[in-house]
Design a protein around this motif. Structure first.
Motif, PDB file in Angstrom:
ATOM      1  N   ALA A 168     -55.305  42.263  58.448  1.00 15.44           N
ATOM      2  CA  ALA A 168     -54.582  43.483  58.072  1.00 15.44           C
ATOM      3  C   ALA A 168     -53.404  43.072  57.206  1.00 15.44           C
ATOM      4  CB  ALA A 168     -54.081  44.215  59.319  1.00 15.44           C
ATOM      5  N   THR A 169     -53.080  43.895  56.227  1.00 17.99           N
ATOM      6  CA  THR A 169     -51.965  43.542  55.352  1.00 17.99           C
ATOM      7  C   THR A 169     -51.351  44.796  54.740  1.00 17.99           C
ATOM      8  OG1 THR A 169     -51.268  42.099  53.537  1.00 17.99           O
ATOM      9  CG2 THR A 169     -53.347  43.260  53.244  1.00 17.99           C
ATOM     10  N   LEU A 170     -50.214  44.615  54.085  1.00 17.03           N
ATOM     11  CA  LEU A 170     -49.553  45.699  53.361  1.00 17.03           C
ATOM     12  C   LEU A 170     -49.762  45.507  51.864  1.00 17.03           C
ATOM     13  CD1 LEU A 170     -45.992  46.217  54.906  1.00 17.03           C
ATOM     14  CD2 LEU A 170     -47.886  47.831  54.930  1.00 17.03           C
ATOM     15  N   SER A 171     -50.142  46.548  51.165  1.00 17.96           N
ATOM     16  CA  SER A 171     -50.019  46.581  49.709  1.00 17.96           C
ATOM     17  C   SER A 171     -48.685  47.271  49.400  1.00 17.96           C
ATOM     18  CB  SER A 171     -51.185  47.364  49.093  1.00 17.96           C
ATOM     19  OG  SER A 171     -50.889  48.731  49.015  1.00 17.96           O
ATOM     20  N   PRO A 172     -48.269  47.308  48.148  1.00 15.12           N
ATOM     21  CA  PRO A 172     -46.983  47.971  47.874  1.00 15.12           C
ATOM     22  C   PRO A 172     -46.956  49.458  48.232  1.00 15.12           C
ATOM     23  CG  PRO A 172     -47.577  46.525  46.057  1.00 15.12           C
ATOM     24  CD  PRO A 172     -48.776  46.572  46.973  1.00 15.12           C
TER      25      PRO A 172
ATOM     26  N   SER B 264     -49.567  50.984  50.547  1.00 19.15           N
ATOM     27  CA  SER B 264     -50.483  51.359  51.629  1.00 19.15           C
ATOM     28  C   SER B 264     -50.657  50.182  52.569  1.00 19.15           C
ATOM     29  CB  SER B 264     -51.853  51.746  51.050  1.00 19.15           C
ATOM     30  OG  SER B 264     -52.435  50.643  50.396  1.00 19.15           O
ATOM     31  N   SER B 265     -51.415  50.398  53.632  1.00 22.68           N
ATOM     32  CA  SER B 265     -51.806  49.277  54.480  1.00 22.68           C
ATOM     33  C   SER B 265     -53.319  49.154  54.442  1.00 22.68           C
ATOM     34  CB  SER B 265     -51.291  49.458  55.909  1.00 22.68           C
ATOM     35  OG  SER B 265     -51.771  50.649  56.456  1.00 22.68           O
ATOM     36  N   LEU B 266     -53.794  47.949  54.585  1.00 24.19           N
ATOM     37  CA  LEU B 266     -55.214  47.650  54.391  1.00 24.19           C
ATOM     38  C   LEU B 266     -55.756  46.838  55.552  1.00 24.19           C
ATOM     39  CD1 LEU B 266     -54.746  46.528  50.712  1.00 24.19           C
ATOM     40  CD2 LEU B 266     -56.274  48.382  51.370  1.00 24.19           C
ATOM     41  N   ILE B 267     -56.992  47.149  55.939  1.00 24.38           N
ATOM     42  CA  ILE B 267     -57.712  46.358  56.939  1.00 24.38           C
ATOM     43  C   ILE B 267     -59.012  45.874  56.302  1.00 24.38           C
ATOM     44  CG2 ILE B 267     -58.788  46.337  59.234  1.00 24.38           C
ATOM     45  CD1 ILE B 267     -57.147  48.896  59.867  1.00 24.38           C
ATOM     46  N   HIS B 268     -59.261  44.598  56.411  1.00 26.61           N
ATOM     47  CA  HIS B 268     -60.566  44.081  56.046  1.00 26.61           C
ATOM     48  C   HIS B 268     -61.238  43.548  57.304  1.00 26.61           C
ATOM     49  CE1 HIS B 268     -63.207  40.581  55.106  1.00 26.61           C
ATOM     50  NE2 HIS B 268     -63.785  41.515  54.387  1.00 26.61           N
ATOM     51  N   CYS B 269     -62.518  43.851  57.436  1.00 28.05           N
ATOM     52  CA  CYS B 269     -63.302  43.225  58.498  1.00 28.05           C
ATOM     53  C   CYS B 269     -64.660  42.846  57.923  1.00 28.05           C
ATOM     54  CB  CYS B 269     -63.480  44.167  59.687  1.00 28.05           C
ATOM     55  SG  CYS B 269     -64.526  43.435  60.970  1.00 28.05           S
ATOM     56  N   GLY B 270     -65.029  41.606  58.082  1.00 28.37           N
ATOM     57  CA  GLY B 270     -66.346  41.146  57.640  1.00 28.37           C
ATOM     58  C   GLY B 270     -67.168  40.695  58.829  1.00 28.37           C
ATOM     59  N   LEU B 271     -68.426  41.122  58.840  1.00 30.05           N
ATOM     60  CA  LEU B 271     -69.353  40.694  59.906  1.00 30.05           C
ATOM     61  C   LEU B 271     -70.403  39.782  59.279  1.00 30.05           C
ATOM     62  CD1 LEU B 271     -70.044  44.128  61.688  1.00 30.05           C
ATOM     63  CD2 LEU B 271     -68.266  42.435  62.211  1.00 30.05           C
ATOM     64  N   ASN B 272     -70.644  38.633  59.912  1.00 29.49           N
ATOM     65  CA  ASN B 272     -71.715  37.768  59.439  1.00 29.49           C
ATOM     66  C   ASN B 272     -73.051  38.491  59.531  1.00 29.49           C
ATOM     67  OD1 ASN B 272     -69.991  35.473  59.215  1.00 29.49           O
ATOM     68  ND2 ASN B 272     -70.084  35.272  61.445  1.00 29.49           N
ATOM     69  N   VAL B 273     -73.866  38.321  58.491  1.00 29.80           N
ATOM     70  CA  VAL B 273     -75.229  38.837  58.571  1.00 29.80           C
ATOM     71  C   VAL B 273     -76.152  37.690  59.003  1.00 29.80           C
ATOM     72  CG1 VAL B 273     -77.130  39.867  57.278  1.00 29.80           C
ATOM     73  CG2 VAL B 273     -74.782  40.654  56.908  1.00 29.80           C
ATOM     74  N   LEU B 274     -76.124  36.613  58.231  1.00 29.49           N
ATOM     75  CA  LEU B 274     -76.860  35.402  58.619  1.00 29.49           C
ATOM     76  C   LEU B 274     -75.828  34.373  59.096  1.00 29.49           C
ATOM     77  CD1 LEU B 274     -79.313  35.179  55.592  1.00 29.49           C
ATOM     78  CD2 LEU B 274     -79.727  36.167  57.861  1.00 29.49           C
ATOM     79  N   ASN B 275     -76.246  33.472  59.938  1.00 28.35           N
ATOM     80  CA  ASN B 275     -75.292  32.469  60.420  1.00 28.35           C
ATOM     81  C   ASN B 275     -75.640  31.063  59.937  1.00 28.35           C
ATOM     82  OD1 ASN B 275     -77.481  32.062  62.031  1.00 28.35           O
ATOM     83  ND2 ASN B 275     -76.261  31.463  63.824  1.00 28.35           N
ATOM     84  N   VAL B 276     -76.208  30.975  58.744  1.00 23.56           N
ATOM     85  CA  VAL B 276     -76.554  29.651  58.219  1.00 23.56           C
ATOM     86  C   VAL B 276     -75.340  29.027  57.542  1.00 23.56           C
ATOM     87  CG1 VAL B 276     -78.990  30.176  57.960  1.00 23.56           C
ATOM     88  CG2 VAL B 276     -77.413  30.706  56.082  1.00 23.56           C
ATOM     89  N   ASN B 277     -75.236  27.710  57.677  1.00 22.77           N
ATOM     90  CA  ASN B 277     -74.227  26.939  56.936  1.00 22.77           C
ATOM     91  C   ASN B 277     -72.789  27.369  57.196  1.00 22.77           C
ATOM     92  OD1 ASN B 277     -76.242  25.452  55.633  1.00 22.77           O
ATOM     93  ND2 ASN B 277     -76.479  27.065  54.082  1.00 22.77           N
TER      94      ASN B 277
ATOM     95  N   CYS C 138     -46.084  39.694  62.604  1.00 19.14           N
ATOM     96  CA  CYS C 138     -45.118  38.758  62.009  1.00 19.14           C
ATOM     97  C   CYS C 138     -45.780  37.691  61.152  1.00 19.14           C
ATOM     98  CB  CYS C 138     -44.302  38.085  63.108  1.00 19.14           C
ATOM     99  SG  CYS C 138     -43.475  39.251  64.194  1.00 19.14           S
ATOM    100  N   LYS C 139     -47.101  37.720  61.064  1.00 20.77           N
ATOM    101  CA  LYS C 139     -47.790  36.663  60.324  1.00 20.77           C
ATOM    102  C   LYS C 139     -48.447  37.178  59.051  1.00 20.77           C
ATOM    103  CE  LYS C 139     -48.672  34.042  64.510  1.00 20.77           C
ATOM    104  NZ  LYS C 139     -49.572  33.983  65.670  1.00 20.77           N
ATOM    105  N   VAL C 140     -48.189  38.431  58.732  1.00 19.75           N
ATOM    106  CA  VAL C 140     -48.878  39.049  57.601  1.00 19.75           C
ATOM    107  C   VAL C 140     -48.174  38.713  56.295  1.00 19.75           C
ATOM    108  CG1 VAL C 140     -49.442  41.286  56.564  1.00 19.75           C
ATOM    109  CG2 VAL C 140     -49.780  40.918  59.016  1.00 19.75           C
ATOM    110  N   ARG C 141     -48.960  38.430  55.267  1.00 22.88           N
ATOM    111  CA  ARG C 141     -48.442  38.320  53.901  1.00 22.88           C
ATOM    112  C   ARG C 141     -48.904  39.545  53.122  1.00 22.88           C
ATOM    113  NH1 ARG C 141     -47.842  32.791  51.704  1.00 22.88           N
ATOM    114  NH2 ARG C 141     -48.448  33.781  49.765  1.00 22.88           N
ATOM    115  N   GLY C 142     -48.079  40.088  52.308  1.00 24.98           N
ATOM    116  CA  GLY C 142     -48.454  41.272  51.542  1.00 24.98           C
ATOM    117  C   GLY C 142     -49.424  40.929  50.413  1.00 24.98           C
ATOM    118  N   VAL C 143     -50.077  41.942  49.882  1.00 28.87           N
ATOM    119  CA  VAL C 143     -50.940  41.762  48.711  1.00 28.87           C
ATOM    120  C   VAL C 143     -50.475  42.680  47.588  1.00 28.87           C
ATOM    121  CG1 VAL C 143     -53.016  41.031  49.942  1.00 28.87           C
ATOM    122  CG2 VAL C 143     -52.562  43.480  49.623  1.00 28.87           C
ATOM    123  N   GLN C 144     -50.830  42.334  46.363  1.00 32.43           N
ATOM    124  CA  GLN C 144     -50.481  43.194  45.214  1.00 32.43           C
ATOM    125  C   GLN C 144     -51.548  44.253  45.012  1.00 32.43           C
ATOM    126  OE1 GLN C 144     -47.749  43.514  43.551  1.00 32.43           O
ATOM    127  NE2 GLN C 144     -46.900  42.082  45.009  1.00 32.43           N
TER     128      GLN C 144
END
Lengths: 136, 136, 136, 136, 136, 136
Positions: free
Chosen positions: D72-76, D78-91, E130-136
């Motif tokens: 989770a992070t702040l843009s100038p 808004s706030s943003l959440i990224h979540c990625g789920l593995n599809v394959l677990n190779v390598n 407390c560990k978040v870095r912002g993004v542009q």
């Protein structure tokens, strides 16, 4: 009223510009202020006899001719409103109207009047804040 | 738009009432919204041909005759705006004017129109919030 | 500076009272303001030559003798700080000291001075807010 | 529900990505939303019969095998959440598990379902906000 | 972790009660916390082998049988979450299920575990802030 | 107390530096904290027998000789306070005084003491927040 806004207006042959800065980070509040500023510019023009304008969001129109451009944004430490009013409507890519067409003889003095009334409105709202009693 | 406001209007022989509720605790923001609502009521009346009104803070006047009363306040869980417009101006202690004097034939329909436009404005401001890019 | 605080001081034979009201709902901020107010009262007394006091949280002491009581709270529409300073220290259930013991000859004038400096500090902090540039 | 979040999901052979944007500047609130999103992804997988996962903060695991990454992070603005789920677990450099291992046959349709339920949850919480009565 | 919440659980023959208090006035944030608490209670039950529950908003169900009641509200100085879990499901007006039916042998110890994990989650989210870095 | 601030102090021959970071975006609150920090540094020096200092806003002076520099600002994800205290006052462009002149023998230990007391004050204010009862 330099503490809450650094208000200024810039006059060129083409546009009269208003810049408003509020030292707060609530952009939704700034956008409400922006709409109120646009409504106030229309009200100031009414005092000069211009009764043909309508507001749509943050734009002013006479019929389908656009008088204004406006944007609100966040800086890293404040929120900012820009509003520009056309002075002349020559060579514009979309149908526009300018203060000159509306018989505003003295754009500088008009700019000063808008800036003054906006500051008065901000001060008046801040005082109103202090007179409220809660309800159950 | 029931999530951000429970808007309604009440019509009596004497007054058309608007009640706006925002589920936020920032009273300054509510007071800015209140001023915008008053400016919008004036704009809605202009669409009906009424061009003689002026706004002063949260009041509407025709000359020195008062059309409206309004108050903003906090409840324990929300902020509230009330605005009442005179329909008739009989037996009032101060000089007033009513919607009837302004040739508003159908106050109910006018109330519905104001309520609809206020909701549209709130929605439009919320969408505008989501399109802003920051500046350095 | 009536817009952000309704500051007053009340003098009785027993206590000099300060009441500060900020029209904001952030109680943590108010508690920080309260600590600063207590630190300022100590600083104002130092200007009168009193250098024997120490601050512990929202209390002032000379050794183990308590000079002050203070509380911060929320009203439905604002936040409030009360601070009372003993004038005389007769008949108190715990060891106390009063302004009289500290040779403060004119508690009324002292109260006025504290109130004035608190308002100056609030204004100065608000202006400081407007001069900040962000960092990356 | 484009006003409060611009939600999308991106599918590659390796990962299914969710991007959530809330137009607010309260990062703590966003981090709570992030934890709820992770809990919801687990709940959506349970509807597909996957009952072997556990959540630890903003991570999902099957035993010691990691399914997700999130930030989770702040843009100038808004706030943003990224979540990625593995599809394959190779390598993968650490022990991981992918949606394929969990017998999720149609990651695209699963992504759509999560996105839809997250929007429903946000809307439901906003409505819940409007039904609260305060207590003394 | 007594500074941000006064958490407790009350056990009767009928219900296990959780009371959470956050000293903040943002009710939307509290409602997000409430949903996360409900998701966590379900996750704690999964650790005891209960995999038949589903969450719908702030309710937990096994099929159409309701396990929980919950409400979030504002006090004048804080926000509060209550969640009650049925222990026994005798004599309830709607179809319910209780912890006893789910083979939770020791509701007291289960309550303690939920309370502990909620505090851990709050602390973990605060540290993540407390560990978040912002993004542009 | 690593969750709300990453506090540190840096010692060079010339200056003792304090860096405070609060993971909040309310710069006005940070500026109030900054004033309180400056008041606290003066109070810590009083414990070492230094009673000749006065505070003016975010500066400390002995007469017209300046002991400190300080600034508060916003980063994209937090607010920051810097305060530097002169250790030696050689070669300064304006009249200054240093900790050495004030007979502070061990600046490192003094820095540790200020940092510790600031953390204690923050914790104490947070706890105070949780004990408040509202008023009508």
């Amino acid at each position: 009223m330099e503490d809450v806004l650094a208000k200024d207006w810039i006059f060129s042959e083409d546009m009269l510009h208003f810049i408003v800065e509020h030292f707060e980070m609530d952009l939704e509040k700034t956008i409400i202020r922006q709409r109120l500023l646009i409504a106030m510019i229309k009200e100031e023009l009414e005092k000069l006899g211009v009764t043909t304008l309508s507001r749509s969001g943050d734009d002013l129109y006479e019929g389908d001719k656009k008088l204004s451009v406006s944007i609100a944004t966040l800086s890293p430490v404040s929120s900012l409103i820009h509003c520009g009013l056309n002075v002349l409507n020559v060579n514009t890519p979309i149908p526009t109207i300018g203060l000159a067409n509306l018989q505003v003889k003295d754009p500088l003095s008009f700019g000063e009047s808008v800036a003054q009334h906006y500051c008065d409105e901000v001060r008046s709202m801040r005082l109103a804040r202090c007179k409220v009693r809660g309800v159950q």
